[in-house]
Design an enzyme around this catalytic site. Structure first.
Site, PDB file in Angstrom:
ATOM      1  N   LYS A   1       0.823  -1.206   0.000  1.00 10.30           N
ATOM      2  CA  LYS A   1       0.000   0.000   0.000  1.00 10.30           C
ATOM      3  C   LYS A   1       0.854   1.251   0.000  1.00 10.30           C
ATOM      4  O   LYS A   1       2.003   1.243   0.442  1.00 10.30           O
ATOM      5  CB  LYS A   1      -0.982   0.013   1.156  1.00 10.30           C
ATOM      6  CG  LYS A   1      -0.377   0.046   2.526  1.00 10.30           C
ATOM      7  CD  LYS A   1      -1.482   0.117   3.578  1.00 10.30           C
ATOM      8  CE  LYS A   1      -1.382  -1.023   4.530  1.00 10.30           C
ATOM      9  NZ  LYS A   1      -2.460  -1.074   5.494  1.00 10.30           N
TER      10      LYS A   1
ATOM     11  N   TYR B   1      -5.308   5.680   1.311  1.00 12.98           N
ATOM     12  CA  TYR B   1      -4.615   4.411   1.122  1.00 12.98           C
ATOM     13  C   TYR B   1      -4.807   3.972  -0.324  1.00 12.98           C
ATOM     14  O   TYR B   1      -5.920   4.008  -0.836  1.00 12.98           O
ATOM     15  CB  TYR B   1      -5.233   3.298   1.974  1.00 12.98           C
ATOM     16  CG  TYR B   1      -5.563   3.655   3.389  1.00 12.98           C
ATOM     17  CD1 TYR B   1      -4.728   3.275   4.420  1.00 12.98           C
ATOM     18  CD2 TYR B   1      -6.727   4.347   3.700  1.00 12.98           C
ATOM     19  CE1 TYR B   1      -5.035   3.570   5.737  1.00 12.98           C
ATOM     20  CE2 TYR B   1      -7.043   4.654   5.012  1.00 12.98           C
ATOM     21  CZ  TYR B   1      -6.196   4.259   6.020  1.00 12.98           C
ATOM     22  OH  TYR B   1      -6.510   4.555   7.314  1.00 12.98           O
TER      23      TYR B   1
END
Length: 187
Positions: free
Chosen positions: A74, A134
């Protein structure tokens, strides 16, 4: 944009270089070619599949969360406000296994973190409102969620603000010791 290696193995800090003037600022927050070159993996940037955003009020802690199985990579950034962001390396073969590192992510310096698979992630909001974005490399699967309590005494993460709110899920999270048992169990 600068890309630097964090203390934790394989974690990268992406540092935009804002151009400021009387109007405000402009900054590039991501450059796929530069990211791929730094990782040494052509097409890595294109593998991101899902974007999410959370909004938290001062003192909220979210985490420490991760994914089982093959994990997830991520990119994390704070689009508004500031957070105390914490990563914990849960890769048993890593030279930084079991260590954690904290970063300040905010809307002033615009730092991003590249978090490879195999990390727990959590943060605490340091401002009245903090928006965290994210970008993950595969769709979220709730069946793969893992978590360790934000206040686990063995991890001893120091949170800079008094804790105001923690979700019931995070309050019921397991211990580092329990996760270790799971991680080191023979396959």
């Amino acid at each position: 944009m600068l890309i630097e290696q964090a203390e934790l193995a394989d974690v990268l800090v992406l540092i935009p270089q804002p151009h400021r003037d009387e109007r405000g600022l402009f900054t590039r927050t991501f450059d796929a070619a530069q990211f791929d070159e730094r990782l040494g993996t052509p097409g890595a940037a294109a593998s991101f599949a899902q974007d999410s955003q959370s909004r938290s009020v001062r003192g909220v802690i979210r985490g420490l969360h991760g994914r089982s199985g093959r994990g997830e990579a991520k990119l994390v950034r704070c689009a508004h406000g500031a957070v105390h962001d914490v990563l914990v390396d849960i890769r048993p073969q890593s030279p930084t296994f079991g260590r954690h590192q904290a970063f300040r992510l905010d809307d002033t310096d615009f730092w991003h973190l590249y978090v490879p698979p195999g990390f727990l992630h959590g943060f605490q909001a340091l401002t009245e409102i903090a928006d965290v974005c994210y970008r993950i490399d595969r769709p979220h699967d709730p069946g793969e969620d893992i978590a360790v309590a934000y206040n686990d005494p063995e991890l001893a993460v120091e949170w800079p603000e008094p804790v105001t709110i923690v979700s019931s899920r995070d309050a019921a999270a397991g211990s580092w010791r329990e996760l270790l048992t799971h991680l080191t169990r023979p396959a």
